[in-house]
Structure formats: structure tokens, C-alpha cells
Design a protein around this motif. Structure first.
Motif, PDB file in Angstrom:
ATOM      1  N   MET A 253      17.793   1.326  -5.166  1.00 12.68           N
ATOM      2  CA  MET A 253      18.110  -0.134  -5.750  1.00 12.68           C
ATOM      3  C   MET A 253      19.649  -0.246  -5.917  1.00 12.68           C
ATOM      4  N   ARG A 254      20.393   0.297  -6.390  1.00 15.57           N
ATOM      5  CA  ARG A 254      21.680   0.075  -6.789  1.00 15.57           C
ATOM      6  C   ARG A 254      22.623  -0.135  -5.449  1.00 15.57           C
ATOM      7  N   TYR A 255      22.527   0.755  -4.468  1.00 14.44           N
ATOM      8  CA  TYR A 255      23.443   0.803  -3.240  1.00 14.44           C
ATOM      9  C   TYR A 255      22.960   0.207  -1.914  1.00 14.44           C
ATOM     10  N   LEU A 256      21.589   0.344  -2.059  1.00 12.52           N
ATOM     11  CA  LEU A 256      21.077  -0.134  -0.521  1.00 12.52           C
ATOM     12  C   LEU A 256      20.507  -1.392  -0.509  1.00 12.52           C
ATOM     13  N   ASP A 257      19.823  -2.186   0.489  1.00 13.36           N
ATOM     14  CA  ASP A 257      19.640  -3.160   0.840  1.00 13.36           C
ATOM     15  C   ASP A 257      18.053  -3.312   0.516  1.00 13.36           C
ATOM     16  N   LEU A 258      17.551  -4.498   0.745  1.00 12.33           N
ATOM     17  CA  LEU A 258      16.164  -4.961   0.359  1.00 12.33           C
ATOM     18  C   LEU A 258      15.151  -4.243   1.215  1.00 12.33           C
ATOM     19  N   ASP A 259      15.391  -3.841   2.410  1.00 16.94           N
ATOM     20  CA  ASP A 259      14.641  -3.043   3.366  1.00 16.94           C
ATOM     21  C   ASP A 259      14.455  -1.769   2.872  1.00 16.94           C
ATOM     22  N   GLU A 260      15.329  -1.028   2.309  1.00 14.35           N
ATOM     23  CA  GLU A 260      15.277   0.086   2.024  1.00 14.35           C
ATOM     24  C   GLU A 260      14.411   0.315   0.633  1.00 14.35           C
ATOM     25  N   ILE A 261      14.656  -1.003  -0.377  1.00 17.89           N
ATOM     26  CA  ILE A 261      13.963  -1.166  -1.623  1.00 17.89           C
ATOM     27  C   ILE A 261      12.405  -1.237  -1.247  1.00 17.89           C
ATOM     28  N   LYS A 262      12.213  -1.938  -0.263  1.00 23.09           N
ATOM     29  CA  LYS A 262      10.936  -1.957   0.194  1.00 23.09           C
ATOM     30  C   LYS A 262      10.013  -0.685   0.319  1.00 23.09           C
ATOM     31  N   GLN A 263      10.774   0.130   1.101  1.00 24.20           N
ATOM     32  CA  GLN A 263      10.250   1.456   1.431  1.00 24.20           C
ATOM     33  C   GLN A 263      10.056   2.219   0.023  1.00 24.20           C
ATOM     34  N   LEU A 264      10.594   1.988  -0.925  1.00 25.12           N
ATOM     35  CA  LEU A 264      10.452   2.601  -2.262  1.00 25.12           C
ATOM     36  C   LEU A 264       9.052   2.451  -2.599  1.00 25.12           C
ATOM     37  N   PHE A 265       8.828   1.109  -2.460  1.00 27.87           N
ATOM     38  CA  PHE A 265       7.323   0.485  -2.822  1.00 27.87           C
ATOM     39  C   PHE A 265       6.299   1.197  -2.033  1.00 27.87           C
ATOM     40  N   SER A 266       6.693   1.642  -0.803  1.00 31.48           N
ATOM     41  CA  SER A 266       5.576   2.323  -0.054  1.00 31.48           C
ATOM     42  C   SER A 266       5.309   3.831  -0.332  1.00 31.48           C
ATOM     43  N   ILE A 267       6.137   4.446  -1.113  1.00 35.30           N
ATOM     44  CA  ILE A 267       5.872   5.777  -1.312  1.00 35.30           C
ATOM     45  C   ILE A 267       5.787   6.056  -2.878  1.00 35.30           C
ATOM     46  N   PHE A 268       6.514   5.128  -3.713  1.00 33.32           N
ATOM     47  CA  PHE A 268       6.175   5.167  -5.034  1.00 33.32           C
ATOM     48  C   PHE A 268       5.200   4.096  -5.844  1.00 33.32           C
ATOM     49  N   SER A 269       4.788   4.389  -6.970  1.00 33.65           N
ATOM     50  CA  SER A 269       4.023   3.288  -7.688  1.00 33.65           C
ATOM     51  C   SER A 269       5.056   2.313  -8.218  1.00 33.65           C
TER      52      SER A 269
ATOM     53  N   MET B  24       1.059  -1.180  -0.018  1.00 32.52           N
ATOM     54  CA  MET B  24      -0.291   0.005   0.197  1.00 32.52           C
ATOM     55  C   MET B  24       0.879   1.204  -0.028  1.00 32.52           C
ATOM     56  N   ILE B  25       0.637   2.125  -0.881  1.00 28.43           N
ATOM     57  CA  ILE B  25       1.542   3.545  -0.866  1.00 28.43           C
ATOM     58  C   ILE B  25       1.032   4.385   0.024  1.00 28.43           C
ATOM     59  N   ILE B  26       1.926   5.130   0.769  1.00 25.94           N
ATOM     60  CA  ILE B  26       1.813   6.091   1.512  1.00 25.94           C
ATOM     61  C   ILE B  26       1.200   7.142   0.988  1.00 25.94           C
ATOM     62  N   LYS B  27       0.323   7.919   1.546  1.00 27.05           N
ATOM     63  CA  LYS B  27      -0.286   9.187   1.194  1.00 27.05           C
ATOM     64  C   LYS B  27       0.204  10.510   1.480  1.00 27.05           C
ATOM     65  N   GLN B  28       0.375  10.335   2.970  1.00 26.24           N
ATOM     66  CA  GLN B  28       0.906  11.565   3.850  1.00 26.24           C
ATOM     67  C   GLN B  28       2.194  12.010   3.268  1.00 26.24           C
ATOM     68  N   LYS B  29       2.183  13.393   2.875  1.00 27.32           N
ATOM     69  CA  LYS B  29       3.236  14.021   2.387  1.00 27.32           C
ATOM     70  C   LYS B  29       4.327  14.138   3.396  1.00 27.32           C
ATOM     71  N   ASP B  30       4.033  14.345   4.683  1.00 24.90           N
ATOM     72  CA  ASP B  30       5.239  14.423   5.569  1.00 24.90           C
ATOM     73  C   ASP B  30       5.766  13.016   5.958  1.00 24.90           C
ATOM     74  N   LYS B  31       5.165  11.876   5.965  1.00 22.51           N
ATOM     75  CA  LYS B  31       5.653  10.656   5.831  1.00 22.51           C
ATOM     76  C   LYS B  31       6.494  10.052   4.737  1.00 22.51           C
ATOM     77  N   ILE B  32       5.979  10.624   3.353  1.00 17.56           N
ATOM     78  CA  ILE B  32       6.910  10.384   2.371  1.00 17.56           C
ATOM     79  C   ILE B  32       8.107  11.129   2.351  1.00 17.56           C
ATOM     80  N   ARG B  33       8.090  12.379   2.664  1.00 19.86           N
ATOM     81  CA  ARG B  33       9.494  13.359   2.749  1.00 19.86           C
ATOM     82  C   ARG B  33      10.238  12.638   4.023  1.00 19.86           C
TER      83      ARG B  33
END
Length: 125
Positions: free
Chosen positions: A49-65, A1-10
Motif C-alpha cells: 500500500m505504501r510503495y506500489l501502485d493501485l494495480d498491485e493494491i488491487k491484487q491484495l484484495f484478491s488474496i486477503f480479506s 472475490m478472494i482467490i483460494k488456491q494456495k499456489d496462486k496466492i503464493r
């Protein structure tokens, strides 16, 4: 699920950027000169995606489509070919559900090369 709150995304973007800085990704720039204001989303995605780990990549999917992440990957990481082949093969399989990651990457790289050639031809003509 994608986060919608701008402050949380930032907050998540800031956290990812700080982790990239800790990894010394921006070695040629003063760390304070790299900010979210001068780093495009597709660059943040590709660098994560290139330099960080799976946990950080997972965060991408919470803020971007999914589409935005896949587009950034195809645009900025796939064209690196052999240099990032193993990493891109993993992404194709794990995140983008490619049944045959090798063939999928080959087709994406071929399309990229054809697009470059077409742009070069149109630029000359």
C-alpha cells in the motif's frame, strides 16, 4: 472475490515481494534475505500500500480479506500520522469508504495514541 488456491496466492505474494525489491524497499537488507517466509502478511500489505501502485493494491484484495487489509493499514500505516497523511486520506476514502476521511483518520490516530498511553501506564505500574 478472494482467490483460494494456495499456489496462486503464493504466486501473487511472490510477485508483490519482487516488485517491492525492484523499488529497493529493502535497501538495508540483502534482497535475498527478505522472503515470504520472514515477511508477515500485514507487512506485505502495508509495504504494498505504501510503495506500489493501485494495480498491485488491487491484487491484495484478491488474496486477503477486506478486514485483514484494513487492520494492517490501521496498525502499520495510520500511526505514521502527518508523514503519510495524504496517502492515508486517500486510502480511507477510496478503499475504506470513509465519508469524512479527515475525521476518520483523526479518530484512528487518537485511538492509537490512547492505546500507547494506556500500555505505557500499565507497563510502569
Amino acid at each position: 472475490m478472494i482467490i483460494k488456491q494456495k499456489d496462486k496466492i503464493r504466486e501473487i505474494k511472490t510477485n508483490l515481494l519482487e516488485q517491492l525489491k525492484e523499488e529497493n524497499i529493502f535497501w538495508s537488507d540483502a534482497h535475498e534475505s527478505v522472503t515470504l517466509d520472514n515477511l508477515r502478511d500485514d507487512q506485505l500489505i502495508a509495504l504494498t500500500m505504501r510503495y506500489l501502485d493501485l494495480d498491485e493494491i488491487k491484487q491484495l484484495f484478491s488474496i486477503f480479506s477486506f478486514k485483514k487489509i484494513k487492520t494492517a493499514w490501521k496498525k502499520l500505516l495510520v500511526p505514521e500520522g502527518e508523514y503519510l497523511y495524504t496517502l492515508n486520506r486517500f486510502f480511507a476514502w477510496y478503499y475504506f469508504n470513509a465519508k469524512n476521511p479527515d475525521a476518520y483518520l483523526k479518530s484512528l490516530q487518537t485511538r492509537h495514541i490512547k492505546r500507547l498511553a494506556e500500555n505505557a501506564l500499565h507497563g510502569i505500574a
